[in-house]
Design a protein around this motif. Structure first.
Motif, PDB file in Angstrom:
ATOM      1  N   SER A  26       3.974  -5.334   3.865  1.00 56.50           N
ATOM      2  CA  SER A  26       4.829  -6.369   3.611  1.00 56.50           C
ATOM      3  C   SER A  26       4.375  -7.374   2.513  1.00 56.50           C
ATOM      4  O   SER A  26       5.066  -7.993   1.844  1.00 56.50           O
ATOM      5  CB  SER A  26       5.398  -7.109   4.720  1.00 56.50           C
ATOM      6  N   SER A  27       2.979  -7.743   2.369  1.00 53.67           N
ATOM      7  CA  SER A  27       2.480  -8.492   1.475  1.00 53.67           C
ATOM      8  C   SER A  27       2.097  -8.034   0.164  1.00 53.67           C
ATOM      9  O   SER A  27       1.607  -8.534  -0.680  1.00 53.67           O
ATOM     10  CB  SER A  27       1.099  -9.238   2.302  1.00 53.67           C
ATOM     11  N   GLY A  28       2.294  -6.692   0.175  1.00 49.81           N
ATOM     12  CA  GLY A  28       2.039  -6.010  -1.110  1.00 49.81           C
ATOM     13  C   GLY A  28       0.611  -5.356  -1.254  1.00 49.81           C
ATOM     14  O   GLY A  28       0.310  -4.790  -2.248  1.00 49.81           O
ATOM     15  N   LEU A  29      -0.028  -5.281  -0.309  1.00 50.60           N
ATOM     16  CA  LEU A  29      -1.392  -4.355  -0.281  1.00 50.60           C
ATOM     17  C   LEU A  29      -1.102  -2.586  -0.211  1.00 50.60           C
ATOM     18  O   LEU A  29      -0.184  -2.418   0.715  1.00 50.60           O
ATOM     19  CB  LEU A  29      -2.317  -4.707   0.949  1.00 50.60           C
ATOM     20  N   ILE A  30      -1.840  -2.133  -1.089  1.00 47.89           N
ATOM     21  CA  ILE A  30      -1.502  -0.667  -1.223  1.00 47.89           C
ATOM     22  C   ILE A  30      -2.331  -0.220   0.004  1.00 47.89           C
ATOM     23  O   ILE A  30      -3.419  -0.361   0.268  1.00 47.89           O
ATOM     24  CB  ILE A  30      -2.004   0.061  -2.430  1.00 47.89           C
ATOM     25  N   ILE A  31      -1.528   0.775   0.908  1.00 52.12           N
ATOM     26  CA  ILE A  31      -2.443   1.350   2.194  1.00 52.12           C
ATOM     27  C   ILE A  31      -3.124   2.876   1.463  1.00 52.12           C
ATOM     28  O   ILE A  31      -2.247   3.762   1.079  1.00 52.12           O
ATOM     29  CB  ILE A  31      -1.044   1.625   3.041  1.00 52.12           C
ATOM     30  N   PRO A  32      -4.080   2.964   1.893  1.00 50.76           N
ATOM     31  CA  PRO A  32      -4.844   4.241   1.129  1.00 50.76           C
ATOM     32  C   PRO A  32      -4.370   5.389   2.299  1.00 50.76           C
ATOM     33  O   PRO A  32      -3.858   5.032   3.462  1.00 50.76           O
ATOM     34  CB  PRO A  32      -6.185   3.891   1.626  1.00 50.76           C
ATOM     35  N   ASP A  33      -4.396   6.632   1.779  1.00 60.17           N
ATOM     36  CA  ASP A  33      -4.197   7.847   2.428  1.00 60.17           C
ATOM     37  C   ASP A  33      -4.736   7.923   3.816  1.00 60.17           C
ATOM     38  O   ASP A  33      -3.895   8.312   4.660  1.00 60.17           O
ATOM     39  CB  ASP A  33      -4.238   9.065   1.614  1.00 60.17           C
ATOM     40  N   THR A  34      -5.755   7.511   3.887  1.00 65.94           N
ATOM     41  CA  THR A  34      -6.677   7.718   5.236  1.00 65.94           C
ATOM     42  C   THR A  34      -6.057   6.758   6.291  1.00 65.94           C
ATOM     43  O   THR A  34      -6.114   6.972   7.485  1.00 65.94           O
ATOM     44  CB  THR A  34      -8.031   7.347   4.819  1.00 65.94           C
ATOM     45  N   ALA A  35      -5.339   5.499   5.802  1.00 64.41           N
ATOM     46  CA  ALA A  35      -4.753   4.780   6.900  1.00 64.41           C
ATOM     47  C   ALA A  35      -3.233   4.738   7.177  1.00 64.41           C
ATOM     48  O   ALA A  35      -2.987   4.033   7.913  1.00 64.41           O
ATOM     49  CB  ALA A  35      -5.031   3.219   6.404  1.00 64.41           C
ATOM     50  N   LYS A  36      -2.781   5.701   6.414  1.00 64.80           N
ATOM     51  CA  LYS A  36      -1.233   5.533   6.583  1.00 64.80           C
ATOM     52  C   LYS A  36      -1.170   6.314   8.020  1.00 64.80           C
ATOM     53  O   LYS A  36      -1.482   7.161   8.591  1.00 64.80           O
ATOM     54  CB  LYS A  36      -0.629   6.434   5.466  1.00 64.80           C
TER      55      LYS A  36
END
Length: 93
Positions: A26-36
């Protein structure tokens, strides 16, 4: 709905198309594939008729919440779906 399957689940089973995993916080940080995280929300694309004395309460197009490890992942026509019992569904949103 664009997803029209030629697969009919039996008894109290439903086929759910999972919502896409979150790409950003929600704050705009991109989530890497490993953390989704695996989505726990989806749309019902097909539902069986139910058991003898218990008709299925969800219908095509309902958005539902389900458990993190609910259902079995299947692939139909190159698309990913989950097939699960209606009892694995926690709520209709």
């Amino acid at each position: 709905m664009a997803d029209k399957l030629n697969v009919t689940p039996l008894h109290d089973r439903v086929i759910v198309k999972p919502a896409p995993a979150e790409e950003k916080t929600s704050s705009g940080l991109i989530i890497p594939d490993t953390a989704k995280e695996k989505p726990q929300r989806g749309t019902v694309v097909a539902a069986g008729p139910g058991k003898k004395d218990e008709p299925v309460t969800v219908k095509e197009g309902d958005t539902v919440l389900y458990g993190k490890y609910a259902g079995t992942e299947i692939q139909i026509d190159g698309n990913d779906y989950l097939i699960m019992r209606e009892s694995d569904i926690l709520a209709i949103v």
